[in-house]
Design a protein around this motif. Structure first.
Motif, PDB file in Angstrom:
ATOM      1  N   ILE A  61      -8.267 -11.646   3.152  1.00  0.00           N
ATOM      2  CA  ILE A  61      -6.902 -11.459   4.278  1.00  0.00           C
ATOM      3  C   ILE A  61      -5.776 -12.520   3.752  1.00  0.00           C
ATOM      4  O   ILE A  61      -4.391 -12.071   3.386  1.00  0.00           O
ATOM      5  N   PHE A  62      -6.122 -14.363   3.195  1.00  0.00           N
ATOM      6  CA  PHE A  62      -5.008 -15.113   2.378  1.00  0.00           C
ATOM      7  C   PHE A  62      -3.911 -14.132   1.293  1.00  0.00           C
ATOM      8  O   PHE A  62      -3.069 -13.961   1.559  1.00  0.00           O
ATOM      9  N   ASN A  63      -5.141 -13.774   0.352  1.00  0.00           N
ATOM     10  CA  ASN A  63      -4.453 -12.991  -0.687  1.00  0.00           C
ATOM     11  C   ASN A  63      -3.817 -11.899  -0.235  1.00  0.00           C
ATOM     12  O   ASN A  63      -2.242 -11.581  -0.707  1.00  0.00           O
ATOM     13  N   GLN A  64      -4.186 -11.218   0.867  1.00  0.00           N
ATOM     14  CA  GLN A  64      -2.925  -9.985   0.710  1.00  0.00           C
ATOM     15  C   GLN A  64      -1.636 -10.391   1.682  1.00  0.00           C
ATOM     16  O   GLN A  64      -0.041  -9.631   1.722  1.00  0.00           O
ATOM     17  N   ILE A  65      -1.579 -11.216   2.929  1.00  0.00           N
ATOM     18  CA  ILE A  65      -0.584 -11.985   3.825  1.00  0.00           C
ATOM     19  C   ILE A  65       0.289 -12.516   2.388  1.00  0.00           C
ATOM     20  O   ILE A  65       1.693 -12.419   2.743  1.00  0.00           O
ATOM     21  N   SER A  66      -0.501 -13.339   1.894  1.00  0.00           N
ATOM     22  CA  SER A  66       0.422 -13.839   0.809  1.00  0.00           C
ATOM     23  C   SER A  66       0.719 -13.056   0.080  1.00  0.00           C
ATOM     24  O   SER A  66       2.180 -13.397  -0.696  1.00  0.00           O
ATOM     25  N   THR A  67       0.621 -11.806  -1.092  1.00  0.00           N
ATOM     26  CA  THR A  67       0.927 -10.803  -1.572  1.00  0.00           C
ATOM     27  C   THR A  67       2.427  -9.952  -0.912  1.00  0.00           C
ATOM     28  O   THR A  67       3.327  -9.723  -1.267  1.00  0.00           O
ATOM     29  N   MET A  68       1.941  -9.461   0.343  1.00  0.00           N
ATOM     30  CA  MET A  68       2.552  -8.783   1.506  1.00  0.00           C
ATOM     31  C   MET A  68       3.756  -9.834   1.731  1.00  0.00           C
ATOM     32  O   MET A  68       4.658  -9.037   1.857  1.00  0.00           O
ATOM     33  N   ALA A  69       4.680 -10.863   2.013  1.00  0.00           N
ATOM     34  CA  ALA A  69       4.667 -11.386   2.880  1.00  0.00           C
ATOM     35  C   ALA A  69       5.528 -12.473   2.349  1.00  0.00           C
ATOM     36  O   ALA A  69       6.037 -12.755   3.170  1.00  0.00           O
ATOM     37  N   ALA A  70       4.397 -13.226   1.047  1.00  0.00           N
ATOM     38  CA  ALA A  70       5.190 -14.466   0.359  1.00  0.00           C
ATOM     39  C   ALA A  70       4.835 -15.149   1.092  1.00  0.00           C
ATOM     40  O   ALA A  70       5.833 -16.347   1.653  1.00  0.00           O
ATOM     41  N   ALA A  83       3.564  -8.605  13.645  1.00  0.00           N
ATOM     42  CA  ALA A  83       2.655  -7.028  14.452  1.00  0.00           C
ATOM     43  C   ALA A  83       2.872  -6.011  13.608  1.00  0.00           C
ATOM     44  O   ALA A  83       1.804  -5.418  13.634  1.00  0.00           O
ATOM     45  N   GLU A  84       3.264  -5.432  12.954  1.00  0.00           N
ATOM     46  CA  GLU A  84       3.719  -4.885  11.092  1.00  0.00           C
ATOM     47  C   GLU A  84       2.125  -4.751  10.022  1.00  0.00           C
ATOM     48  O   GLU A  84       1.738  -4.029  10.104  1.00  0.00           O
ATOM     49  N   LEU A  85       1.821  -6.319  10.180  1.00  0.00           N
ATOM     50  CA  LEU A  85       0.801  -6.767   9.013  1.00  0.00           C
ATOM     51  C   LEU A  85      -0.603  -5.710   9.420  1.00  0.00           C
ATOM     52  O   LEU A  85      -0.593  -5.772   8.929  1.00  0.00           O
ATOM     53  N   LYS A 140      -7.361  -2.618   5.903  1.00  0.00           N
ATOM     54  CA  LYS A 140      -8.324  -1.833   4.615  1.00  0.00           C
ATOM     55  C   LYS A 140      -9.422  -3.505   4.239  1.00  0.00           C
ATOM     56  O   LYS A 140     -10.171  -2.619   3.654  1.00  0.00           O
ATOM     57  N   ILE A 141      -8.717  -4.699   4.661  1.00  0.00           N
ATOM     58  CA  ILE A 141     -10.232  -5.569   4.808  1.00  0.00           C
ATOM     59  C   ILE A 141     -11.374  -5.206   4.682  1.00  0.00           C
ATOM     60  O   ILE A 141     -11.960  -5.329   5.507  1.00  0.00           O
ATOM     61  N   SER A 142     -12.014  -5.082   3.930  1.00  0.00           N
ATOM     62  CA  SER A 142     -13.602  -5.263   4.375  1.00  0.00           C
ATOM     63  C   SER A 142     -13.862  -4.274   4.842  1.00  0.00           C
ATOM     64  O   SER A 142     -14.280  -4.274   6.367  1.00  0.00           O
ATOM     65  N   ARG A 143     -13.770  -3.048   4.739  1.00  0.00           N
ATOM     66  CA  ARG A 143     -14.084  -2.356   4.898  1.00  0.00           C
ATOM     67  C   ARG A 143     -15.936  -1.827   5.824  1.00  0.00           C
ATOM     68  O   ARG A 143     -15.566  -1.434   6.389  1.00  0.00           O
ATOM     69  N   LYS A 144     -16.828  -2.457   4.957  1.00  0.00           N
ATOM     70  CA  LYS A 144     -17.488  -2.807   5.373  1.00  0.00           C
ATOM     71  C   LYS A 144     -17.895  -3.497   6.153  1.00  0.00           C
ATOM     72  O   LYS A 144     -19.282  -3.230   7.551  1.00  0.00           O
ATOM     73  N   ASN A 145     -17.611  -3.845   6.942  1.00  0.00           N
ATOM     74  CA  ASN A 145     -17.201  -4.727   8.636  1.00  0.00           C
ATOM     75  C   ASN A 145     -17.245  -3.727   9.476  1.00  0.00           C
ATOM     76  O   ASN A 145     -16.083  -2.685   9.030  1.00  0.00           O
ATOM     77  N   LEU A 146     -17.754  -4.726  10.804  1.00  0.00           N
ATOM     78  CA  LEU A 146     -17.567  -3.125  12.082  1.00  0.00           C
ATOM     79  C   LEU A 146     -17.077  -3.740  12.547  1.00  0.00           C
ATOM     80  O   LEU A 146     -16.804  -5.152  13.152  1.00  0.00           O
ATOM     81  N   ILE A 194      -4.263 -17.068  11.919  1.00  0.00           N
ATOM     82  CA  ILE A 194      -4.880 -15.699  11.728  1.00  0.00           C
ATOM     83  C   ILE A 194      -6.011 -16.305  11.995  1.00  0.00           C
ATOM     84  O   ILE A 194      -7.161 -17.247  12.149  1.00  0.00           O
ATOM     85  N   ASP A 195      -6.966 -15.294  13.422  1.00  0.00           N
ATOM     86  CA  ASP A 195      -8.068 -15.403  13.975  1.00  0.00           C
ATOM     87  C   ASP A 195      -8.360 -13.675  13.786  1.00  0.00           C
ATOM     88  O   ASP A 195      -7.485 -12.869  14.026  1.00  0.00           O
ATOM     89  N   VAL A 196     -10.001 -13.721  13.543  1.00  0.00           N
ATOM     90  CA  VAL A 196     -10.149 -12.347  12.896  1.00  0.00           C
ATOM     91  C   VAL A 196     -11.424 -12.232  13.995  1.00  0.00           C
ATOM     92  O   VAL A 196     -12.279 -13.649  13.514  1.00  0.00           O
TER      93      VAL A 196
END
Length: 84
Positions: A58-67, A5-7, A14-20, A35-37
């Motif tokens: 998202i893949f890179n972010q989660i892999s980096t943040m949470a291993a 939930a914290e993720l 911040k991912i893909s700011r141009k999307n609304l 993950i569903d976006v």
């Protein structure tokens, strides 16, 4: 599941700011993270390319943040926004 939930409230926003209207659902199952976006895209944007970029980000972010490597990342386009 509190950890996941914290993720949602950290860098994923911040991912893909141009999307609304981004919305994110992270589910921890026995065989991995799913993950569903849900995104609204601007009219004229290449949908498949943008969806792939969102998945990668998202893949890179989660892999980096949470291993953790997510098992599946599904991108749902909920609407196309036409700017006046």
């Amino acid at each position: 599941t509190g950890h996941f939930a914290e993720l949602k409230n950290t860098n994923l926003e911040k991912i893909s700011r141009k999307n609304l209207n981004r919305d994110l659902k992270i589910e921890a199952r026995e065989d991995g993270i799913y993950i569903d976006v849900y995104c609204a895209l601007k009219h004229g944007i290449n949908i498949s390319k943008t969806a792939n970029q969102i998945q990668s980000a998202i893949f890179n972010q989660i892999s980096t943040m949470a291993a953790i490597e997510p098992k599946q990342i599904n991108v749902h386009i909920t609407q196309i926004v036409v700017e006046k």
